[in-house]
Motif scaffolding. Sequence first.
Motif, PDB file in Angstrom:
ATOM      1  N   PRO A  89       0.917  -1.045  -0.010  1.00 49.57           N
ATOM      2  CA  PRO A  89       0.034   0.061   0.006  1.00 49.57           C
ATOM      3  C   PRO A  89       0.940   1.321   0.085  1.00 49.57           C
ATOM      4  CG  PRO A  89      -1.080  -1.513   1.433  1.00 49.57           C
ATOM      5  CD  PRO A  89       0.428  -2.046   1.019  1.00 49.57           C
ATOM      6  N   GLY A  90       2.106   1.090   0.715  1.00 46.68           N
ATOM      7  CA  GLY A  90       2.806   2.277   0.621  1.00 46.68           C
ATOM      8  C   GLY A  90       3.187   3.020  -0.710  1.00 46.68           C
ATOM      9  N   MET A  91       3.221   1.981  -1.528  1.00 48.12           N
ATOM     10  CA  MET A  91       3.783   2.541  -2.990  1.00 48.12           C
ATOM     11  C   MET A  91       2.658   3.281  -3.740  1.00 48.12           C
ATOM     12  SD  MET A  91       3.518   2.076  -6.436  1.00 48.12           S
ATOM     13  CE  MET A  91       2.565   0.629  -6.699  1.00 48.12           C
ATOM     14  N   PHE A  92       1.333   2.493  -3.380  1.00 50.25           N
ATOM     15  CA  PHE A  92       0.202   3.350  -3.980  1.00 50.25           C
ATOM     16  C   PHE A  92       0.001   4.647  -3.507  1.00 50.25           C
ATOM     17  CE2 PHE A  92      -0.459  -0.943  -5.110  1.00 50.25           C
ATOM     18  CZ  PHE A  92      -0.912  -0.725  -6.315  1.00 50.25           C
ATOM     19  N   SER A  93       0.195   4.817  -2.037  1.00 47.99           N
ATOM     20  CA  SER A  93       0.119   6.184  -1.280  1.00 47.99           C
ATOM     21  C   SER A  93       1.050   6.971  -2.074  1.00 47.99           C
ATOM     22  CB  SER A  93       0.366   5.879   0.099  1.00 47.99           C
ATOM     23  OG  SER A  93       0.258   7.031   0.911  1.00 47.99           O
ATOM     24  N   ALA A  94       2.676   6.651  -2.100  1.00 49.07           N
ATOM     25  CA  ALA A  94       3.426   7.258  -2.803  1.00 49.07           C
ATOM     26  C   ALA A  94       3.210   7.806  -4.076  1.00 49.07           C
ATOM     27  CB  ALA A  94       4.797   6.920  -2.537  1.00 49.07           C
ATOM     28  N   PHE A  95       2.530   6.899  -4.691  1.00 46.63           N
ATOM     29  CA  PHE A  95       2.445   7.064  -6.228  1.00 46.63           C
ATOM     30  C   PHE A  95       1.121   8.374  -6.483  1.00 46.63           C
ATOM     31  CE2 PHE A  95       0.168   6.687 -10.477  1.00 46.63           C
ATOM     32  CZ  PHE A  95       1.107   6.294 -11.257  1.00 46.63           C
ATOM     33  N   ARG A  96       0.237   8.306  -5.385  1.00 53.88           N
ATOM     34  CA  ARG A  96      -0.907   9.242  -5.534  1.00 53.88           C
ATOM     35  C   ARG A  96      -0.319  10.712  -5.207  1.00 53.88           C
ATOM     36  NH1 ARG A  96      -6.550   8.532  -4.513  1.00 53.88           N
ATOM     37  NH2 ARG A  96      -6.111   6.263  -3.940  1.00 53.88           N
ATOM     38  N   ILE A 125      -8.497   2.108 -10.562  1.00 47.85           N
ATOM     39  CA  ILE A 125      -9.210   2.768  -9.329  1.00 47.85           C
ATOM     40  C   ILE A 125      -8.588   4.129  -8.708  1.00 47.85           C
ATOM     41  CG2 ILE A 125      -9.947   2.477  -7.015  1.00 47.85           C
ATOM     42  CD1 ILE A 125     -10.172  -0.531  -7.489  1.00 47.85           C
ATOM     43  N   LEU A 126      -7.435   4.068  -8.427  1.00 45.61           N
ATOM     44  CA  LEU A 126      -6.760   5.199  -8.030  1.00 45.61           C
ATOM     45  C   LEU A 126      -6.796   6.351  -9.032  1.00 45.61           C
ATOM     46  CD1 LEU A 126      -2.932   5.298  -6.518  1.00 45.61           C
ATOM     47  CD2 LEU A 126      -3.893   7.144  -8.057  1.00 45.61           C
ATOM     48  N   LEU A 127      -6.627   6.043 -10.348  1.00 48.49           N
ATOM     49  CA  LEU A 127      -6.851   7.165 -11.458  1.00 48.49           C
ATOM     50  C   LEU A 127      -8.365   7.762 -11.406  1.00 48.49           C
ATOM     51  CD1 LEU A 127      -4.861   5.714 -14.375  1.00 48.49           C
ATOM     52  CD2 LEU A 127      -4.112   7.638 -12.643  1.00 48.49           C
ATOM     53  N   HIS A 128      -9.107   6.886 -11.299  1.00 55.85           N
ATOM     54  CA  HIS A 128     -10.639   6.981 -11.332  1.00 55.85           C
ATOM     55  C   HIS A 128     -10.758   8.061 -10.062  1.00 55.85           C
ATOM     56  CE1 HIS A 128     -15.224   6.580 -11.171  1.00 55.85           C
ATOM     57  NE2 HIS A 128     -14.888   6.571 -10.014  1.00 55.85           N
ATOM     58  N   GLU A 129     -10.453   7.817  -8.961  1.00 53.86           N
ATOM     59  CA  GLU A 129     -10.528   8.598  -7.649  1.00 53.86           C
ATOM     60  C   GLU A 129      -9.831  10.144  -8.114  1.00 53.86           C
ATOM     61  OE1 GLU A 129     -11.202   5.138  -4.307  1.00 53.86           O
ATOM     62  OE2 GLU A 129      -9.326   6.215  -4.298  1.00 53.86           O
ATOM     63  N   ALA A 140      -3.695   2.357   1.276  1.00 53.81           N
ATOM     64  CA  ALA A 140      -3.047   3.003   0.386  1.00 53.81           C
ATOM     65  C   ALA A 140      -3.701   4.368   0.109  1.00 53.81           C
ATOM     66  CB  ALA A 140      -3.323   2.227  -1.039  1.00 53.81           C
ATOM     67  N   GLY A 141      -4.688   4.653   1.102  1.00 52.50           N
ATOM     68  CA  GLY A 141      -5.447   6.027   0.955  1.00 52.50           C
ATOM     69  C   GLY A 141      -6.590   6.153  -0.043  1.00 52.50           C
ATOM     70  N   GLY A 142      -7.276   4.860  -0.184  1.00 53.44           N
ATOM     71  CA  GLY A 142      -8.457   5.072  -0.826  1.00 53.44           C
ATOM     72  C   GLY A 142      -9.414   5.791  -0.122  1.00 53.44           C
ATOM     73  N   THR A 143     -10.332   6.480  -1.111  1.00 48.99           N
ATOM     74  CA  THR A 143     -11.158   7.506  -0.631  1.00 48.99           C
ATOM     75  C   THR A 143     -12.600   7.079  -0.545  1.00 48.99           C
ATOM     76  OG1 THR A 143     -11.334   8.435  -2.951  1.00 48.99           O
ATOM     77  CG2 THR A 143      -9.709   9.408  -1.459  1.00 48.99           C
ATOM     78  N   ARG A 144     -12.965   5.974  -1.233  1.00 48.72           N
ATOM     79  CA  ARG A 144     -14.198   5.449  -1.282  1.00 48.72           C
ATOM     80  C   ARG A 144     -14.521   4.320  -0.443  1.00 48.72           C
ATOM     81  NH1 ARG A 144     -16.103   6.690  -7.441  1.00 48.72           N
ATOM     82  NH2 ARG A 144     -17.957   6.077  -6.430  1.00 48.72           N
TER      83      ARG A 144
END
Length: 288
Positions: free
Chosen positions: A97-104, A135-139, A181-185
């Motif tokens: 998840p840390g990678m996705f958080s950093a990517f965001r 999903i990340l790009l959608h958010e 990972a910082g999901g918003t939904r």
Amino acid sequence: MTAMERRYEEPSAQAGRVQELEQIEIELLLSGVHRLYGYDFRNYALPSLKRRIWHHVHAENVRSISALQEKVLHDRGCFERFVYSLSIPVTEMFRDPGMFSAFREKVIPLLRTCPRIRIWHAGCSTGEEVYSIAILLHEEGLYDRAQLYATDMNARSLQQAKEGVYELGKMRQYTRNYMEAGGTRLFSEYYTAKYNSVVLQPYLRKNIIFAEHNLATDTSFNEFNVIFCRNVMIYFNEELRDHAHGLFYESLSQSGVLVLGSKESMQFTRHSNSYEPMDTVEKIYRKM
């Protein structure tokens, strides 16, 4: 060598002879697969490759690597199972998840400046990672101008990726990953449960192209803003790693981003000075 001499041969010499025979069998198997089917495993790291070959020898209920070679070359179904066993389809949604958080945090601001976004997931396996990025790009409101390319050499894994169907029992872990990972939904908004499986929402697939691609033998096919290749090259030897890095460098746009796996590093590759680190912990690099 006489029979008596062989009988009293040093154990170390006997072991060396067995290892040499095993090496010859492996080389013949891989050469045959490359010549007949076009799949090149000859530059995969030998220790892990050897373990997986012997595992497949037992799975196919044959007694030797030579016997496996005969079966692989004469039985297409056996060959497909062989490729599947060597490609190691191990992944999960929002893995690390840390990678996705950093990517965001660090890469998404760069992508906002791009009129069109092209992302390549090399070695996508069964597709969980590419859907995670969708999903990340959608958010972040960027998915409509993004095109994602998900490639793998394993046709069986690609078919599952195209379908976007996964085990219901994995959703608890995937939900935890998504939240970390910082999901918003609510993660459950992205799938529909059916019996013991879940089906990802169709809109997540609309901008994804799935295709077979072999990093050992195939060339670049587009220019990308981001390339993901995570925990794939750990199974390559130095020669094949350098080849793959050259392919990625050639395929990245100016200031494009390369994301490696947690067990990989840019150090000691011939392109180590071609990138600047954006996040050394999460292995995110920007092309210079």
